[in-house]
Design an enzyme around this catalytic site. Structure first.
Site, PDB file in Angstrom:
ATOM      1  N   SER A 198      23.544  30.209  79.315  1.00 57.18           N
ATOM      2  CA  SER A 198      23.610  28.853  79.873  1.00 57.18           C
ATOM      3  C   SER A 198      24.764  28.729  80.854  1.00 57.18           C
ATOM      4  O   SER A 198      24.618  28.137  81.927  1.00 57.18           O
ATOM      5  CB  SER A 198      23.774  27.820  78.764  1.00 57.18           C
ATOM      6  N   HIS A 226      25.832  20.568  75.280  1.00 51.85           N
ATOM      7  CA  HIS A 226      25.269  21.068  76.545  1.00 51.85           C
ATOM      8  C   HIS A 226      25.320  19.977  77.614  1.00 51.85           C
ATOM      9  O   HIS A 226      25.651  20.255  78.766  1.00 51.85           O
ATOM     10  CB  HIS A 226      23.831  21.560  76.346  1.00 51.85           C
TER      11      HIS A 226
END
Length: 186
Positions: A13, A51
């Site tokens: 990510s 996130h």
């Protein structure tokens, strides 16, 4: 299209977000972040929130996992960079949509894969035809042991074939291990 793969918590990510920032800055555009996770419990809610906090606030987020080829087609004129996070989670959600409450030991996995295939093909077609830079994140599941349960074994097979298809079409493929990026294609 750029594909980023690696194990869980490997830094995929972070790399996807770094590449997206670089590419968006270079063209003066913005990023569409397609988040495929669902809140299934408190732990997942915390992960999703973490996130979200890591991403720049000016990025637009689309939360969903269905018909992502259409989303890319509709949004590519507005966003020069699209991050799709993550293919494996998208597959999980689609499989549970298809299976419902069925007994995993009685599922017709060939029928499931036939049902998934046009959706993956449409996503790939939209991604390769898009003017946007598409950055996809997926999990590499083939480095561990073969799971004990049929559903997990079939998921491993399906995800492996999908990842191979994506990697074949991608211009670049990155493999991330312990936060270290290894460009393996392109």
């Amino acid at each position: 299209m750029i594909l980023i793969t690696g194990g869980a918590r490997s830094g995929k990510s972070r790399l996807a977000e770094q590449l997206a920032n670089e590419k968006a800055s270079a063209c003066g555009g913005n990023v569409l972040y397609i988040a495929t996770s669902l809140v299934t419990d408190d732990e997942m809610a915390r992960r999703i929130e973490q996130h979200q906090q890591m991403r720049p606030s000016h990025w637009r987020t689309h939360e969903g996992y269905r018909q992502l080829g259409n989303e890319i087609r509709q949004q590519s004129a507005f966003f020069p960079v699209v991050v799709l996070e993550c293919i494996t989670t998208m597959l999980t959600n689609l499989i549970f949509d298809w299976a419902g409450d069925s007994d995993p030991d009685r599922l017709d996995y060939l029928a499931l894969e036939r049902w998934l295939e046009p959706q993956i093909d449409d996503l790939l077609k939209a991604s390769t035809e898009s003017r946007s830079e598409i950055i996809m994140v997926t999990n590499e599941l083939g480095c561990g042991i073969v799971p004990e349960y049929p559903l997990a074994r079939h998921f491993l097979d399906i995800a492996g074939r999908v990842n191979q298809k994506l990697a074949q079409q991608a211009n670049e493929v990155h493999f991330v291990v312990s936060g270290i990026d290894m460009k393996i294609k392109g």
